[in-house]
Design a protein around this motif. Structure first.
Motif, PDB file in Angstrom:
ATOM      1  N   LEU A   3       0.824  -1.217   0.000  1.00  0.00           N
ATOM      2  CA  LEU A   3       0.000   0.000   0.000  1.00  0.00           C
ATOM      3  C   LEU A   3       0.853   1.259   0.000  1.00  0.00           C
ATOM      4  CD1 LEU A   3      -3.007  -0.682   2.415  1.00  0.00           C
ATOM      5  CD2 LEU A   3      -3.084  -0.194  -0.026  1.00  0.00           C
ATOM      6  N   VAL A   4       1.941   1.248   0.744  1.00  0.00           N
ATOM      7  CA  VAL A   4       2.841   2.405   0.786  1.00  0.00           C
ATOM      8  C   VAL A   4       3.403   2.670  -0.609  1.00  0.00           C
ATOM      9  CG1 VAL A   4       5.032   3.272   1.713  1.00  0.00           C
ATOM     10  CG2 VAL A   4       3.404   2.116   3.225  1.00  0.00           C
ATOM     11  N   HIS A   5       3.834   1.620  -1.272  1.00  0.00           N
ATOM     12  CA  HIS A   5       4.405   1.785  -2.610  1.00  0.00           C
ATOM     13  C   HIS A   5       3.353   2.235  -3.618  1.00  0.00           C
ATOM     14  CE1 HIS A   5       8.190  -0.820  -1.745  1.00  0.00           C
ATOM     15  NE2 HIS A   5       7.842  -0.061  -0.725  1.00  0.00           N
ATOM     16  N   LEU A   6       2.163   1.716  -3.504  1.00  0.00           N
ATOM     17  CA  LEU A   6       1.082   2.128  -4.404  1.00  0.00           C
ATOM     18  C   LEU A   6       0.699   3.583  -4.166  1.00  0.00           C
ATOM     19  CD1 LEU A   6      -0.879   1.243  -6.612  1.00  0.00           C
ATOM     20  CD2 LEU A   6      -2.397   0.387  -4.829  1.00  0.00           C
ATOM     21  N   LEU A   7       0.599   3.972  -2.908  1.00  0.00           N
ATOM     22  CA  LEU A   7       0.284   5.365  -2.583  1.00  0.00           C
ATOM     23  C   LEU A   7       1.380   6.295  -3.088  1.00  0.00           C
ATOM     24  CD1 LEU A   7      -1.731   7.239  -1.218  1.00  0.00           C
ATOM     25  CD2 LEU A   7      -0.495   6.886   0.920  1.00  0.00           C
ATOM     26  N   ARG A   8       2.635   5.894  -2.931  1.00  0.00           N
ATOM     27  CA  ARG A   8       3.743   6.696  -3.452  1.00  0.00           C
ATOM     28  C   ARG A   8       3.634   6.835  -4.968  1.00  0.00           C
ATOM     29  NH1 ARG A   8       8.868   3.780  -2.986  1.00  0.00           N
ATOM     30  NH2 ARG A   8       8.123   2.947  -4.932  1.00  0.00           N
ATOM     31  N   ALA A   9       3.301   5.768  -5.666  1.00  0.00           N
ATOM     32  CA  ALA A   9       3.171   5.821  -7.123  1.00  0.00           C
ATOM     33  C   ALA A   9       2.043   6.766  -7.535  1.00  0.00           C
ATOM     34  CB  ALA A   9       2.931   4.417  -7.684  1.00  0.00           C
ATOM     35  N   VAL A  10       0.928   6.720  -6.829  1.00  0.00           N
ATOM     36  CA  VAL A  10      -0.186   7.636  -7.122  1.00  0.00           C
ATOM     37  C   VAL A  10       0.252   9.077  -6.879  1.00  0.00           C
ATOM     38  CG1 VAL A  10      -2.485   8.372  -6.352  1.00  0.00           C
ATOM     39  CG2 VAL A  10      -2.002   5.944  -6.693  1.00  0.00           C
ATOM     40  N   THR A  11       0.962   9.301  -5.776  1.00  0.00           N
ATOM     41  CA  THR A  11       1.442  10.641  -5.437  1.00  0.00           C
ATOM     42  C   THR A  11       2.378  11.165  -6.526  1.00  0.00           C
ATOM     43  OG1 THR A  11       1.251  10.140  -3.094  1.00  0.00           O
ATOM     44  CG2 THR A  11       2.648  11.997  -3.686  1.00  0.00           C
ATOM     45  N   PHE A  14       0.297  12.121  -9.620  1.00  0.00           N
ATOM     46  CA  PHE A  14      -0.406  13.392  -9.417  1.00  0.00           C
ATOM     47  C   PHE A  14       0.569  14.562  -9.466  1.00  0.00           C
ATOM     48  CE2 PHE A  14      -4.164  11.224  -7.236  1.00  0.00           C
ATOM     49  CZ  PHE A  14      -5.029  11.498  -8.283  1.00  0.00           C
ATOM     50  N   ASP A  15       1.754  14.377  -8.889  1.00  0.00           N
ATOM     51  CA  ASP A  15       2.763  15.436  -8.913  1.00  0.00           C
ATOM     52  C   ASP A  15       3.200  15.718 -10.357  1.00  0.00           C
ATOM     53  OD1 ASP A  15       4.438  17.302  -7.476  1.00  0.00           O
ATOM     54  OD2 ASP A  15       6.127  15.997  -7.978  1.00  0.00           O
ATOM     55  N   LEU A  16       3.405  14.666 -11.147  1.00  0.00           N
ATOM     56  CA  LEU A  16       3.782  14.848 -12.552  1.00  0.00           C
ATOM     57  C   LEU A  16       2.672  15.550 -13.338  1.00  0.00           C
ATOM     58  CD1 LEU A  16       5.511  11.412 -13.263  1.00  0.00           C
ATOM     59  CD2 LEU A  16       6.615  13.665 -13.128  1.00  0.00           C
ATOM     60  N   LEU A  17       1.428  15.202 -13.064  1.00  0.00           N
ATOM     61  CA  LEU A  17       0.306  15.879 -13.727  1.00  0.00           C
ATOM     62  C   LEU A  17       0.259  17.352 -13.354  1.00  0.00           C
ATOM     63  CD1 LEU A  17      -2.537  13.228 -13.470  1.00  0.00           C
ATOM     64  CD2 LEU A  17      -1.641  14.238 -15.575  1.00  0.00           C
ATOM     65  N   GLY A  18       0.469  17.647 -12.080  1.00  0.00           N
ATOM     66  CA  GLY A  18       0.493  19.041 -11.642  1.00  0.00           C
ATOM     67  C   GLY A  18       1.605  19.816 -12.309  1.00  0.00           C
ATOM     68  N   ALA A  19       2.782  19.192 -12.437  1.00  0.00           N
ATOM     69  CA  ALA A  19       3.916  19.852 -13.095  1.00  0.00           C
ATOM     70  C   ALA A  19       3.630  20.065 -14.579  1.00  0.00           C
ATOM     71  CB  ALA A  19       5.185  19.023 -12.907  1.00  0.00           C
ATOM     72  N   GLU A  20       2.977  19.100 -15.211  1.00  0.00           N
ATOM     73  CA  GLU A  20       2.621  19.253 -16.631  1.00  0.00           C
ATOM     74  C   GLU A  20       1.607  20.383 -16.819  1.00  0.00           C
ATOM     75  OE1 GLU A  20       0.516  16.753 -20.242  1.00  0.00           O
ATOM     76  OE2 GLU A  20       1.535  15.642 -18.652  1.00  0.00           O
ATOM     77  N   PHE A  21       0.610  20.434 -15.934  1.00  0.00           N
ATOM     78  CA  PHE A  21      -0.372  21.518 -15.992  1.00  0.00           C
ATOM     79  C   PHE A  21       0.330  22.866 -15.841  1.00  0.00           C
ATOM     80  CE2 PHE A  21      -3.142  24.458 -13.625  1.00  0.00           C
ATOM     81  CZ  PHE A  21      -4.169  24.615 -14.547  1.00  0.00           C
ATOM     82  N   ALA A  22       1.232  22.952 -14.860  1.00  0.00           N
ATOM     83  CA  ALA A  22       1.957  24.199 -14.624  1.00  0.00           C
ATOM     84  C   ALA A  22       2.772  24.583 -15.847  1.00  0.00           C
ATOM     85  CB  ALA A  22       2.866  24.057 -13.399  1.00  0.00           C
ATOM     86  N   ALA A  23       3.498  23.641 -16.412  1.00  0.00           N
ATOM     87  CA  ALA A  23       4.344  23.930 -17.572  1.00  0.00           C
ATOM     88  C   ALA A  23       3.512  24.400 -18.766  1.00  0.00           C
ATOM     89  CB  ALA A  23       5.164  22.693 -17.942  1.00  0.00           C
ATOM     90  N   ARG A  24       2.387  23.750 -19.007  1.00  0.00           N
ATOM     91  CA  ARG A  24       1.530  24.133 -20.143  1.00  0.00           C
ATOM     92  C   ARG A  24       0.952  25.536 -19.979  1.00  0.00           C
ATOM     93  NH1 ARG A  24      -2.263  19.053 -21.950  1.00  0.00           N
ATOM     94  NH2 ARG A  24      -0.578  17.557 -22.335  1.00  0.00           N
TER      95      ARG A  24
END
Length: 144
Positions: A3-11, A14-24
């Motif tokens: 669960l820890v590893h899965l939660l980290r992967a989701v995090t 989401f962080d990569l999506l936020g960075a992509e949104f910011a960059a665009r």
């Protein structure tokens, strides 16, 4: 640990999506975090001030002012005077920011909502309890 590893992967996703949104949008990732805090404050009926936002982002006064100036110049945030205390400035997210966010994140939100609709109330409550506990633990670790 699964669960820890899965939660980290989701995090991370989401962080990569936020960075992509910011960059665009020509934003800094801190700009996106600021908008998220302000949207959350509005949902929680919190009167967000620049000082409050700076505390959430762990920015000093000068950094917060530069951030709010930038978001205001981009038409994403509005400053207004508090009607209860004219000395106090409140921050509000503009509809433009909501529309940009929904255009980018809306499809993901729809998928997450659809996934949650596949769970019964007991399962949803277990997920809520788990995520709330993880959030509390993460906030506590950040405060150390």
């Amino acid at each position: 640990m699964g669960l820890v590893h899965l939660l980290r992967a989701v995090t991370v996703e989401f962080d990569l999506l936020g960075a992509e949104f910011a960059a665009r949008r020509g934003l800094h990732p801190t700009d996106v975090r600021a908008l998220i805090h302000l949207l959350d404050a509005a949902r929680a009926d919190i009167r967000a001030t620049p000082g409050w936002l700076g505390e959430q982002l762990r920015l000093n006064s000068a950094g917060t002012t530069a951030l709010v100036d930038r978001l205001e110049r981009l038409g994403l945030v509005r400053r207004s005077r508090d009607t209860a205390d004219r000395r106090r400035v409140l921050l509000e997210v503009e509809d433009k920011a909501r529309q940009l966010g929904w255009a980018f994140f809306g499809p993901l939100i729809d998928e997450v909502v659809a996934a949650a609709e596949g769970l019964d109330e007991g399962e949803l409550e277990a997920v809520r309890r788990f995520l709330t506990s993880v959030l509390t633990s993460a906030a506590r670790a950040r405060d150390v």
